[in-house]
Motif scaffolding. Structure first.
Motif, PDB file in Angstrom:
ATOM      1  N   ILE A  11       0.822  -1.215   0.000  1.00 57.01           N
ATOM      2  CA  ILE A  11       0.000   0.000   0.000  1.00 57.01           C
ATOM      3  C   ILE A  11       0.859   1.269   0.000  1.00 57.01           C
ATOM      4  N   ARG A  12       2.012   1.204   0.664  1.00 59.42           N
ATOM      5  CA  ARG A  12       2.868   2.414   0.737  1.00 59.42           C
ATOM      6  C   ARG A  12       3.740   2.575  -0.512  1.00 59.42           C
ATOM      7  N   ARG A  13       3.491   1.719  -1.477  1.00 62.79           N
ATOM      8  CA  ARG A  13       4.170   1.778  -2.783  1.00 62.79           C
ATOM      9  C   ARG A  13       5.692   1.895  -2.642  1.00 62.79           C
ATOM     10  N   GLU A  15       7.599   3.513  -0.815  1.00 64.52           N
ATOM     11  CA  GLU A  15       8.101   3.590   0.575  1.00 64.52           C
ATOM     12  C   GLU A  15       8.150   2.209   1.222  1.00 64.52           C
ATOM     13  N   SER A  16       7.459   1.274   0.612  1.00 62.91           N
ATOM     14  CA  SER A  16       7.256  -0.041   1.240  1.00 62.91           C
ATOM     15  C   SER A  16       8.518  -0.895   1.263  1.00 62.91           C
ATOM     16  N   ARG A  17       8.812  -1.426   2.464  1.00 61.90           N
ATOM     17  CA  ARG A  17       9.980  -2.311   2.599  1.00 61.90           C
ATOM     18  C   ARG A  17       9.632  -3.707   2.094  1.00 61.90           C
ATOM     19  N   SER A  18       8.348  -4.089   2.191  1.00 63.65           N
ATOM     20  CA  SER A  18       7.914  -5.387   1.640  1.00 63.65           C
ATOM     21  C   SER A  18       8.125  -5.377   0.127  1.00 63.65           C
ATOM     22  N   LYS A  19       7.828  -4.237  -0.495  1.00 63.25           N
ATOM     23  CA  LYS A  19       7.999  -4.117  -1.941  1.00 63.25           C
ATOM     24  C   LYS A  19       9.479  -4.196  -2.316  1.00 63.25           C
ATOM     25  N   PRO A  89       2.501  -5.858   3.253  1.00 59.32           N
ATOM     26  CA  PRO A  89       2.983  -5.630   4.626  1.00 59.32           C
ATOM     27  C   PRO A  89       2.136  -6.390   5.644  1.00 59.32           C
ATOM     28  N   PHE A  90       2.680  -6.538   6.838  1.00 56.45           N
ATOM     29  CA  PHE A  90       1.946  -7.157   7.950  1.00 56.45           C
ATOM     30  C   PHE A  90       1.099  -6.085   8.615  1.00 56.45           C
ATOM     31  N   TRP A  91      -0.193  -6.236   8.508  1.00 53.07           N
ATOM     32  CA  TRP A  91      -1.120  -5.267   9.091  1.00 53.07           C
ATOM     33  C   TRP A  91      -2.105  -5.994   9.998  1.00 53.07           C
ATOM     34  N   ASP A  92      -2.231  -5.522  11.201  1.00 54.58           N
ATOM     35  CA  ASP A  92      -3.249  -6.048  12.131  1.00 54.58           C
ATOM     36  C   ASP A  92      -3.231  -7.581  12.171  1.00 54.58           C
ATOM     37  N   LEU A  93      -2.026  -8.085  12.343  1.00 54.01           N
ATOM     38  CA  LEU A  93      -1.753  -9.526  12.466  1.00 54.01           C
ATOM     39  C   LEU A  93      -1.955 -10.315  11.171  1.00 54.01           C
ATOM     40  N   THR A 133       6.923 -10.344   2.977  1.00 52.25           N
ATOM     41  CA  THR A 133       6.272  -9.412   3.894  1.00 52.25           C
ATOM     42  C   THR A 133       7.297  -8.826   4.854  1.00 52.25           C
ATOM     43  N   THR A 134       6.951  -7.677   5.437  1.00 58.23           N
ATOM     44  CA  THR A 134       7.771  -7.141   6.520  1.00 58.23           C
ATOM     45  C   THR A 134       6.855  -6.817   7.685  1.00 58.23           C
ATOM     46  N   ARG A 135       7.392  -7.022   8.889  1.00 63.78           N
ATOM     47  CA  ARG A 135       6.569  -6.856  10.098  1.00 63.78           C
ATOM     48  C   ARG A 135       7.252  -5.909  11.085  1.00 63.78           C
ATOM     49  N   GLY A 136       6.444  -5.091  11.732  1.00 61.53           N
ATOM     50  CA  GLY A 136       6.984  -4.172  12.732  1.00 61.53           C
ATOM     51  C   GLY A 136       7.528  -4.918  13.929  1.00 61.53           C
ATOM     52  N   GLY A 137       6.790  -5.918  14.399  1.00 59.62           N
ATOM     53  CA  GLY A 137       7.191  -6.728  15.549  1.00 59.62           C
ATOM     54  C   GLY A 137       7.702  -8.092  15.116  1.00 59.62           C
ATOM     55  N   ILE A 138       7.843  -8.976  16.116  1.00 58.45           N
ATOM     56  CA  ILE A 138       8.347 -10.331  15.832  1.00 58.45           C
ATOM     57  C   ILE A 138       7.247 -11.343  16.170  1.00 58.45           C
ATOM     58  N   LEU A 171      11.057  -4.795  12.386  1.00 58.31           N
ATOM     59  CA  LEU A 171      11.598  -3.591  11.748  1.00 58.31           C
ATOM     60  C   LEU A 171      11.291  -2.310  12.528  1.00 58.31           C
ATOM     61  N   ASP A 172      10.230  -2.336  13.309  1.00 54.74           N
ATOM     62  CA  ASP A 172       9.846  -1.104  14.026  1.00 54.74           C
ATOM     63  C   ASP A 172      10.202  -1.161  15.511  1.00 54.74           C
ATOM     64  N   LEU A 173      10.919  -2.182  15.926  1.00 55.54           N
ATOM     65  CA  LEU A 173      11.206  -2.335  17.359  1.00 55.54           C
ATOM     66  C   LEU A 173      12.388  -1.492  17.824  1.00 55.54           C
TER      67      LEU A 173
HETATM   68  C1  LIG Z   1      -2.189  -0.129   9.304  1.00 57.25           C
HETATM   69  C2  LIG Z   1      -0.976  -0.791   9.889  1.00 57.25           C
HETATM   70  C3  LIG Z   1      -1.119  -1.912  10.688  1.00 57.25           C
HETATM   71  C4  LIG Z   1       0.014  -2.535  11.238  1.00 57.25           C
HETATM   72  N1  LIG Z   1      -0.158  -3.635  12.035  1.00 57.25           N
HETATM   73  C5  LIG Z   1       0.917  -4.216  12.599  1.00 57.25           C
HETATM   74  C6  LIG Z   1       0.763  -5.335  13.462  1.00 57.25           C
HETATM   75  O1  LIG Z   1      -0.329  -5.832  13.722  1.00 57.25           O
HETATM   76  N2  LIG Z   1       1.886  -5.871  14.013  1.00 57.25           N
HETATM   77  C7  LIG Z   1       3.129  -5.375  13.745  1.00 57.25           C
HETATM   78  O2  LIG Z   1       4.106  -5.915  14.265  1.00 57.25           O
HETATM   79  N3  LIG Z   1       3.298  -4.324  12.917  1.00 57.25           N
HETATM   80  C8  LIG Z   1       2.235  -3.733  12.343  1.00 57.25           C
HETATM   81  N4  LIG Z   1       2.417  -2.656  11.510  1.00 57.25           N
HETATM   82  C9  LIG Z   1       3.783  -2.250  11.152  1.00 57.25           C
HETATM   83  C10 LIG Z   1       4.192  -2.854   9.816  1.00 57.25           C
HETATM   84  O3  LIG Z   1       4.027  -4.267   9.828  1.00 57.25           O
HETATM   85  C11 LIG Z   1       5.649  -2.566   9.450  1.00 57.25           C
HETATM   86  O4  LIG Z   1       5.973  -1.210   9.586  1.00 57.25           O
HETATM   87  C12 LIG Z   1       5.944  -3.039   8.031  1.00 57.25           C
HETATM   88  O5  LIG Z   1       7.322  -3.061   7.811  1.00 57.25           O
HETATM   89  C13 LIG Z   1       5.255  -2.162   6.996  1.00 57.25           C
HETATM   90  O6  LIG Z   1       5.515  -2.699   5.722  1.00 57.25           O
HETATM   91  P1  LIG Z   1       5.763  -1.775   4.443  1.00 57.25           P
HETATM   92  O7  LIG Z   1       7.063  -1.012   4.675  1.00 57.25           O
HETATM   93  O8  LIG Z   1       5.888  -2.779   3.338  1.00 57.25           O
HETATM   94  O9  LIG Z   1       4.596  -0.867   4.296  1.00 57.25           O
HETATM   95  C14 LIG Z   1       1.299  -2.015  10.968  1.00 57.25           C
HETATM   96  C15 LIG Z   1       1.428  -0.883  10.142  1.00 57.25           C
HETATM   97  C16 LIG Z   1       0.318  -0.267   9.629  1.00 57.25           C
HETATM   98  C17 LIG Z   1       0.492   0.960   8.753  1.00 57.25           C
END
Ligand SMILES: Cc1cc2nc3c(=O)[nH]c(=O)nc-3n(C[C@H](O)[C@H](O)[C@H](O)COP(=O)(O)O)c2cc1C
Length: 196
Positions: A11-13, A15-19, A89-93, A133-138, A171-173
Motif C-alpha cells: 500500500i505504501r508503494r 516507501e514499502s519495505r515489503s515491496k 505488509p503485515f497489518w493487524d496480524l 512481507t515485513t513486520r513491525g514486531g516479531i 523492523l519497528d522495534l
Molecule cells: C495499518 C498498519 C497496521 C500494522 N499492524 C501491525 C501489526 O499488527 N503488528 C506489527 O508488528 N506491525 C504492524 N504494523 C507495522 C508494519 O508491519 C511494518 O511497519 C511493516 O514493515 C510495513 O511494511 P511496508 O514497509 O511494506 O509498508 C502495521 C502498520 C500499519 C500501517
C-alpha cells in the motif's frame, strides 16, 4: 519461459519495505533468466468486495457457467501463471484488506479450484508461491501471525504445491537496524530465486 505473476499489495508503494524485498527477489529471478514477470498492482485495480448486486451477479454467472465474464479475469490470470509472487505488509496480524478482496475475486469454482462431493481440487497451474512481507514486531513461532498461515492454506486450496514466506521481522522495534534485518531477508530471497 516460465510466467511469474507478481501480486503487489504494498500500500505504501515506493516507501514499502515489503515491496523492496519482493523487487530484490524479482531482480534476482531475472538474472536467472527463463522467467517473464507480469505485475499486478492491486492499488491500481478497481477491485470490489462482494455485496448486493456484485455478489448476486457472480452467483448468476456461476450458475449459468459463464466463466469467461470479464469480472473473472483476475481468476484466469492467476490460474494460468506458472509461479506466484505476493508482496504485502503485515497489518493487524495479517495483511491489508485489499489482498483479501483480491483473493475473494480469484476464488472462483471452475477456474482456480473445484469443489464437489469428493472434496476440493486446486485448478491452478502454478507449482510455487512465495510471499514477501515485513513486520513491525516479531511473530515467527507465535500463534498470532495470521497472514502467512492463511496464504499457505490458500496456496493448498488453489493446488499450488510449494509455498514459502520470506519475512523481515522486528523492523519497528528499534532493537536492530531495520536495514540490517531487511538485508538478511534479501539474502534469503536470493537463495529462493536460484531454485524457483
Ligand atoms: C495499518 C498498519 C497496521 C500494522 N499492524 C501491525 C501489526 O499488527 N503488528 C506489527 O508488528 N506491525 C504492524 N504494523 C507495522 C508494519 O508491519 C511494518 O511497519 C511493516 O514493515 C510495513 O511494511 P511496508 O514497509 O511494506 O509498508 C502495521 C502498520 C500499519 C500501517
Amino acid at each position: 519461459m516460465k510466467s511469474v505473476l507478481f501480486i503487489d499489495c504494498c500500500i505504501r508503494r515506493e516507501e514499502s519495505r515489503s515491496k523492496k524485498l519482493a523487487e530484490h527477489f524479482l531482480a534476482n529471478l531475472e538474472k536467472e533468466q527463463g522467467y517473464t514477470i507480469e505485475s499486478l498492482c492491486l492499488m491500481d485495480e478497481a477491485l470490489t468486495f462482494f455485496s448486493d448486486g456484485f455478489f448476486s451477479q457472480r452467483e448468476a454467472l456461476l450458475q449459468n457457467g459463464v466463466l469467461q465474464h470479464p469480472r473473472f479475469r483476475y481468476a484466469h490470470q492467476f490460474a494460468k501463471a506458472d509461479k506466484i509472487v505476493i508482496a504485502a505488509p503485515f497489518w493487524d496480524l495479517s495483511f491489508p484488506a485489499l489482498l483479501k478482496v483480491y483473493i475473494e475475486n480469484i476464488s472462483v469454482d471452475g477456474i482456480t479450484f473445484h469443489a464437489d462431493e469428493k472434496g476440493l481440487t486446486g485448478l491452478c497451474k502454478a507449482d510455487n508461491m512465495v510471499y514477501f512481507t515485513t513486520r513491525g514486531g516479531i511473530y515467527e513461532g507465535t500463534d498470532m501471525e495470521m497472514g502467512s498461515v492463511y496464504l499457505q492454506a490458500m496456496s493448498k486450496f488453489f493446488g499450488i504445491e510449494q509455498y514459502t514466506c520470506i519475512a523481515a521481522e522486528g523492523l519497528d522495534l528499534g532493537i536492530r537496524p531495520a536495514e540490517e534485518i531487511l538485508q538478511e531477508a534479501m539474502r534469503k530471497a536470493e537463495e529462493i530465486a536460484k531454485s524457483f
